[in-house]
Design a protein around this motif. Structure first.
Motif: not given
Length: 233
Positions: A174-175, A177-178, A180-181, A197, A201
């Protein structure tokens, strides 16, 4: 989090840190170098440290971390010195954390890139700062004179440990994407890696399948960051 370089925390543990800050846990970064030997473009060497420090500040913000401290040791030339142990001990006694996350001082021969000499030196110095230095009131007496009392860290989490040492995984689906940012903020290190990325993953999905078996039968691909957790109390 005690790391050698800007970006180390984001490759190793930023999705986990994002999950902690979402729970209201306060996280601080102690980065031992400014990353002045990094980069993959023609940025002048004299500007690289400022670039990478700014990138780490932006990456920290992406996962909810506001406190980032740089110790200023030379990138690529870190050794496990008494001075480094003292400086990390100073940060520990100042912040008084329950948990310290840092590099393993061991070599994982399957992934030599995580066994950078700076990583291993910082990991060894941070371990010595956790035990015995930070908790020993007679270690580094100049810190006591500065009013920094002894402090016992209860847990040590190591990243980059050999596979046989890994004993804990955090589900960070759930985190991710953060994470990746945060990595995208390190443009001087990652802009030339378009597949990064997706490669991460895949690695994190493999770790989840191996270490989070409860997710294996759900039909949903889960992602994990892995650690060697040591009880230091």
């Amino acid at each position: 989090m005690v790391t050698a370089h800007p970006d180390d925390v984001d490759f190793a543990a930023s999705a986990t840190i994002a999950s902690w800050t979402a729970q209201g846990i306060q996280v601080s970064y102690c980065v031992c170098t400014a990353g002045d030997a990094g980069g993959f473009d023609d940025t002048p060497r004299g500007e690289m440290a400022a670039v990478r420090q700014a990138e780490q500040q932006a990456a920290a913000a992406a996962v909810g971390v506001e406190d980032v401290r740089f110790l200023g040791y030379p990138d690529g030339r870190v050794v496990e010195s008494l001075e480094l142990r003292r400086d990390i001990t100073r940060v520990i006694r100042t912040l008084r954390p329950d948990r310290v996350v840092t590099h393993s001082p061991e070599i994982d021969w399957r992934r030599i890139a995580v066994a950078h000499p700076d990583h291993r030196a910082v990991g060894a110095a941070a371990m010595a700062a956790v035990y015995p230095d930070a908790r020993n009131p007679f270690a580094h007496p100049e810190l006591g004179r500065d009013g920094l009392d002894a402090w016992t860290v209860r847990e040590l989490w190591l990243v980059g440990s050999p596979a046989e040492r890994i004993n804990h995984a955090v589900d960070v689906t759930d985190t991710f994407d953060r994470k990746a940012a945060a990595l995208a903020a390190h443009r001087s290190q990652t802009a030339h890696l378009p597949e990064l990325i997706e490669e991460l993953r895949a690695v994190m999905a493999e770790a989840s399948a191996a270490l989070l078996p409860e997710a294996g039968g759900s039909g949903e691909a889960r992602l994990a960051e892995t650690f060697q957790v040591v009880d230091t109390a």
